[in-house]
Design an enzyme around this catalytic site. Structure first.
Site, PDB file in Angstrom:
ATOM      1  N   ARG A   1       4.025   0.667   3.256  1.00 24.77           N
ATOM      2  CA  ARG A   1       4.487  -0.670   2.908  1.00 24.77           C
ATOM      3  C   ARG A   1       3.608  -1.699   3.618  1.00 24.77           C
ATOM      4  O   ARG A   1       3.171  -1.480   4.762  1.00 24.77           O
ATOM      5  CB  ARG A   1       5.943  -0.875   3.353  1.00 24.77           C
ATOM      6  CG  ARG A   1       6.968  -0.139   2.500  1.00 24.77           C
ATOM      7  CD  ARG A   1       7.093  -0.740   1.100  1.00 24.77           C
ATOM      8  NE  ARG A   1       8.108  -0.078   0.302  1.00 24.77           N
ATOM      9  CZ  ARG A   1       7.864   0.880  -0.600  1.00 24.77           C
ATOM     10  NH1 ARG A   1       6.628   1.280  -0.816  1.00 24.77           N
ATOM     11  NH2 ARG A   1       8.837   1.405  -1.309  1.00 24.77           N
TER      12      ARG A   1
ATOM     13  N   HIS B   1      -1.127  -1.043  -5.367  1.00 22.82           N
ATOM     14  CA  HIS B   1       0.080  -0.205  -5.188  1.00 22.82           C
ATOM     15  C   HIS B   1       0.067   0.918  -6.232  1.00 22.82           C
ATOM     16  O   HIS B   1       0.968   1.008  -7.083  1.00 22.82           O
ATOM     17  CB  HIS B   1       1.358  -1.038  -5.296  1.00 22.82           C
ATOM     18  CG  HIS B   1       2.539  -0.368  -4.623  1.00 22.82           C
ATOM     19  ND1 HIS B   1       3.473  -1.051  -3.900  1.00 22.82           N
ATOM     20  CD2 HIS B   1       2.915   0.934  -4.564  1.00 22.82           C
ATOM     21  CE1 HIS B   1       4.382  -0.200  -3.431  1.00 22.82           C
ATOM     22  NE2 HIS B   1       4.054   1.017  -3.828  1.00 22.82           N
TER      23      HIS B   1
HETATM   24  C1  GLV Z   1       6.694   3.347  -3.961  1.00 21.81           C
HETATM   25  O1  GLV Z   1       6.218   2.541  -3.249  1.00 21.81           O
HETATM   26  C2  GLV Z   1       7.899   4.085  -3.685  1.00 21.81           C
HETATM   27  O2  GLV Z   1       8.593   3.776  -2.703  1.00 21.81           O
HETATM   28  O3  GLV Z   1       8.206   5.007  -4.447  1.00 21.81           O
END
Ligand code: GLV
Length: 309
Positions: free
Chosen positions: A221, A269
């Protein structure tokens, strides 16, 4: 049976259709404020209102591995929460981290830059023993990543909140062993859950504890990392590079210095995407088991009080 779905980052229709196929008798709908009481909810980053209006749920399914978006909210006291457990993410994470580690170790960024300039320039091989990879977080994803890295012979290290032993991995745990873990990790991979204890864990002090010429791979994160500290540590020459897949604000704002920093690579991401088919197979399997009377805890569910919220 009534099922509600709320994930503003995906096209809901294919999810709803697959749930309807699995449970033809059920009413399956996207959640709207004021929706009737449901038995199950599948959510990603839901509003507080959804939780407040649905305290009777038999289970709440988080359509992701990380539950930080849920832990920010007030969860209904008795509703079991499930997160995705691998669901096709672990192999993707292993691919992403292996390519990143290999890219750093083999200096492939520089090799590609040479090639674009028409330069034939071999680089001196580096010593694998100097490239210990340290993985923070030894859950499903961390273990899969370490298993995949093992094939390449890098020295492997792992750090977690509580003690763990993993074959072929030197493990460290807790605050007391954190500095030693960092000191020997030439490439640091973050796979920790985001909790109040791990918020901003990658600060200047932590990054400066890595060996000179070290690298950071953040796939957990954005809030684990203090952005300004990473920039300062890279600019000081202490660290050689960073690959960042997660950010405090996503999408990463256009004017963020990470985009154009010469030693930072940004990816959107994308290290381990949520896969619809695999995720739904897991969630549907759990709904079937719950309907047949299985205890949520036996399927990996937990309730708010168990995580201290
Ligand atoms: C992605 O970031 C997840 O938490 O699956």
């Amino acid at each position: 049976m009534r099922i509600v779905f709320h994930d503003l980052t995906v096209e809901p229709e294919p999810w709803l259709a697959e749930l309807r196929r699995a449970f033809p008798q059920a009413t399956v709908q996207s959640w709207q404020p004021g929706a009737p009481a449901a038995d199950y909810a599948l959510v990603w980053a839901p509003p507080q209102q959804l939780l407040d209006e649905q305290p009777q749920l038999k289970a709440l399914f988080n359509i992701a591995a990380g539950v930080d978006a849920l832990l920010k909210l007030k969860l209904p006291a008795a509703v079991p929460v499930f997160r995705l457990d691998d669901a096709g993410m672990a192999v993707q994470m292993a691919e992403y981290v292996c390519q990143a580690v290999i890219r750093f170790y083999r200096e492939l960024d520089a090799v590609e830059a040479d090639s674009r300039r028409g330069l034939w320039q071999q680089r001196a091989p580096r010593l694998r023993q100097d490239f210990a990879v340290g993985v923070m977080g030894l859950g499903v994803l961390g273990q899969r990543v370490l298993g995949a890295l093992h094939a390449f012979g890098y020295p492997l290290r792992g750090w977690s909140r509580s003690a763990r032993t993993l074959p072929g991995v030197q493990t460290f745990w807790g605050a007391a062993q954190w500095p030693d873990f960092l000191r020997g990790s030439r490439i640091l991979v973050n796979l920790l859950p985001l909790t109040p204890e791990t918020d901003k864990i990658l600060d200047r002090r932590a990054l400066m504890s890595l060996p000179v010429g070290g690298y950071l791979i953040n796939v957990a994160r954005g809030r684990h990392l203090v952005d300004e500290d990473l920039l300062a540590v890279l600019d000081s020459g202490h660290l050689a590079g960073a690959l960042l897949d997660v950010f405090q604000q996503e999408p990463l704002p256009a004017d963020h210095p990470f985009w154009h920093h010469p030693r930072i690579t940004v990816t959107p991401h994308t290290s381990a995407r949520t896969l619809r088919r695999e995720s739904l197979a897991q969630i549907i399997g759990k709904i079937v088991a719950l309907e047949a009377g299985a205890l949520p805890q036996s399927l990996g569910g937990w309730v708010r009080t168990e995580v201290g919220y």
